[in-house]
Design a protein around this motif. Structure first.
Motif, mmCIF file in Angstrom:
data_model
loop_
_atom_site.group_PDB
_atom_site.id
_atom_site.type_symbol
_atom_site.label_atom_id
_atom_site.label_comp_id
_atom_site.label_asym_id
_atom_site.label_seq_id
_atom_site.Cartn_x
_atom_site.Cartn_y
_atom_site.Cartn_z
ATOM 1 N N MET A 1 -6.209 7.965 11.567
ATOM 2 C CA MET A 1 -4.949 7.308 11.221
ATOM 3 C C MET A 1 -3.796 8.292 11.413
ATOM 4 O O MET A 1 -3.849 9.425 10.931
ATOM 5 C CB MET A 1 -4.984 6.839 9.760
ATOM 6 N N SER A 2 -2.775 7.881 12.114
ATOM 7 C CA SER A 2 -1.628 8.752 12.354
ATOM 8 C C SER A 2 -0.822 8.930 11.073
ATOM 9 O O SER A 2 -0.949 8.149 10.116
ATOM 10 C CB SER A 2 -0.733 8.164 13.439
ATOM 11 N N ALA A 3 0.021 9.944 11.072
ATOM 12 C CA ALA A 3 0.874 10.195 9.910
ATOM 13 C C ALA A 3 1.799 9.014 9.655
ATOM 14 O O ALA A 3 2.034 8.628 8.501
ATOM 15 C CB ALA A 3 1.685 11.471 10.135
ATOM 16 N N GLU A 4 2.302 8.428 10.719
ATOM 17 C CA GLU A 4 3.216 7.295 10.579
ATOM 18 C C GLU A 4 2.511 6.095 9.950
ATOM 19 O O GLU A 4 3.062 5.424 9.068
ATOM 20 C CB GLU A 4 3.781 6.916 11.949
ATOM 21 N N GLU A 5 1.276 5.847 10.383
ATOM 22 C CA GLU A 5 0.503 4.733 9.819
ATOM 23 C C GLU A 5 0.182 4.994 8.352
ATOM 24 O O GLU A 5 0.276 4.093 7.508
ATOM 25 C CB GLU A 5 -0.789 4.542 10.611
ATOM 26 N N PHE A 6 -0.213 6.220 8.047
ATOM 27 C CA PHE A 6 -0.540 6.575 6.666
ATOM 28 C C PHE A 6 0.675 6.398 5.763
ATOM 29 O O PHE A 6 0.585 5.808 4.683
ATOM 30 C CB PHE A 6 -1.035 8.020 6.608
ATOM 31 N N ARG A 7 1.811 6.904 6.204
ATOM 32 C CA ARG A 7 3.032 6.797 5.405
ATOM 33 C C ARG A 7 3.404 5.331 5.162
ATOM 34 O O ARG A 7 3.779 4.945 4.047
ATOM 35 C CB ARG A 7 4.185 7.517 6.104
ATOM 36 N N ALA A 8 3.276 4.508 6.195
ATOM 37 C CA ALA A 8 3.630 3.089 6.068
ATOM 38 C C ALA A 8 2.718 2.392 5.063
ATOM 39 O O ALA A 8 3.176 1.573 4.246
ATOM 40 C CB ALA A 8 3.544 2.410 7.429
ATOM 41 N N LYS A 9 1.433 2.703 5.091
ATOM 42 C CA LYS A 9 0.488 2.066 4.171
ATOM 43 C C LYS A 9 0.680 2.566 2.738
ATOM 44 O O LYS A 9 0.441 1.824 1.783
ATOM 45 C CB LYS A 9 -0.938 2.306 4.647
#
Length: 442
Positions: A1-9
């Motif tokens: 999971m990318s940092a952007e995806e993690f942050r969004a979730k």
């Protein structure tokens, strides 16, 4: 999971921030930009706290020292990677590389890592929770040498800066405490150092023992017997030890030119100062970076969490003992308001009065007359000191009957509130009051 995806979730609530590793991943992502600019580790931790996240649990939740420690450890990983690996094998970590980074530096970042650096008692102190303090068990990784070395000079794991840092504070006290002799200040320093180190070893027997030889060596190295005269700016400048270490101004292994390791760490050397067994000709590998580079290095060291907002236990207990000694036997009508310890004692006495405001107004007038202070700053300083002392006064209710009891109360207040000495710089993001009261001529 990318940092952007993690942050969004995380922001959507799909991934709850309910464990150490997730707080760490958020901090890791935030450090990609936050660690290198503005206020570094302090900004990253402020962002965590603003969102209700902390590395601490229970009484340690939102502990400023603990939370900054973990962000500083992330910075240590970046630093070690930059200087320890060759260009061919170096990994340039991005916010997407949390898992790889965590695996590589797990020993510095795991949930129990703080226990290798901080004693539970020290970390639980209210002052440690409010002000960022450096570890009391061992140095932060790579922080006992220059910030920008040609190569890392690792010489084991330990608290190599503990006694040098203490000696720096002791050696700069005679100019601030002219009523005490260098001999008296030295005796107070050695006594409080031995007490704090012995107390720490009861629960942590692996930490270094007190050594009379090491203490004596570093006091001389920091020029405790300096006979020159400092101007006001030099006398009242904040503690600069850790910044100067980062600049390469001091070599924590300077002793190797004078002592063999066998003698340096011997029982004989612990008991009493012993003469060197080497000729002192070994040339240090550490070089001061000079100016203007030194300004950048000190700034970067603060960004990375190498510079504390409050000193160590051995420094605070020493300063408290000096303050008590300075006020020993002094009647309240004979206070010298040019001396910081007398100012503090005066405010403590005023706090016991039925109308403390009237007495604090008198103290303000005396302080302003004693030296070149801004009246408004003095008034605020007195008010903030009074706020710190008020809870202790409410417990006692009555002014101590004897000077001994009076001094013991003052000592307790100062040990538990080392910020009153105003010796260390607060970060720009700190919400605490700075007790650094300086004459207007500085």
């Amino acid at each position: 999971m990318s940092a952007e995806e993690f942050r969004a979730k995380v922001e959507s609530g799909e991934i709850p921030v309910d464990c150490h590793d997730r707080v760490l991943q958020i901090a890791f992502i935030d450090t990609e930009d936050g660690l290198w600019f503005e206020n570094g580790v302090f900004d990253v931790v402020d962002k965590l706290h603003a969102r209700g996240w902390s590395f601490g649990q229970g009484d340690l939740k939102f502990n400023r020292t603990l939370d900054i420690f973990y962000v500083a450890q992330i910075g240590a990983g970046y630093h070690r990677n930059n200087y320890e690996t060759s260009d061919d094998t170096k990994v340039f970590f991005t916010a997407d590389d949390f898992d790889t980074f965590y695996a590589q530096y797990h020993h510095w970042l795991n949930q129990e890592a703080w226990r290798q650096y901080y004693s539970p008692n020290f970390l639980a102190q209210p002052a440690t929770a409010r002000f960022y303090r450096l570890p009391d068990l061992q140095d932060l990784p790579d922080s006992s040498g220059p910030r920008l070395p040609e190569k890392l000079q690792q010489k084991g794991i330990g608290h190599f800066t503990k006694i040098p840092r203490w000696s720096y504070t002791v050696a700069r006290t005679p100019e601030r405490s002219p009523t005490l002799s260098i001999t008296t200040i030295t005796q107070i320093g050695l006594s409080t150092l031995q007490q704090t180190m012995s107390r720490l070893r009861k629960d942590h027997p692996n930490v270094q023992p007190y050594s009379a030889t090491q203490a004596s060596f570093w006091l001389k190295h920091m020029k405790i017997d300096y006979s020159g005269t400092l101007n006001k700016k030099q006398r009242w400048r904040p503690n600069e030890f850790d910044g100067y270490v980062a600049q390469g101004g001091w070599d924590m292994w300077e002793w190797e030119a004078h002592y063999s390791r066998k003698l340096w760490e011997s029982m004989e050397a612990q008991i009493a100062p012993v003469e060197p067994d080497l000729d002192g000709t070994r040339e240090s590998e550490v070089r001061w970076c000079g100016m203007p580079d030194g300004c950048y290095v000190e700034y970067e060291a603060r960004l990375r969490g190498w510079l504390p907002e409050l000193g160590s236990e051995e420094e605070i207990e020493f300063l408290a003992a000096v303050a008590v000694k300075e006020t020993e036997g002094i009647e309240m009508g004979d206070l010298d308001y040019a001396m910081r310890s007398h100012m503090l004692l005066g405010v403590m006495r005023a706090a016991f009065e039925m109308e403390p405001e009237t007495h604090m107004e008198d103290i303000k007038r005396c302080i302003v007359q004693a030296d070149e202070y801004d009246e408004g700053k003095v008034e605020q300083w007195i008010r903030e000191v009074h706020m710190v002392m008020k809870p202790y006064v409410q417990k006692s209710d009555v002014w101590p009957d004897t000077i001994k009891d009076r001094n013991e109360l003052l000592r307790q207040i100062l040990i538990e509130n080392g910020q009153l000495f105003g010796r260390w710089k607060l970060s720009p993001t700190s919400k605490e009051f700075s007790f650094e009261l300086l004459p207007t001529s500085i």
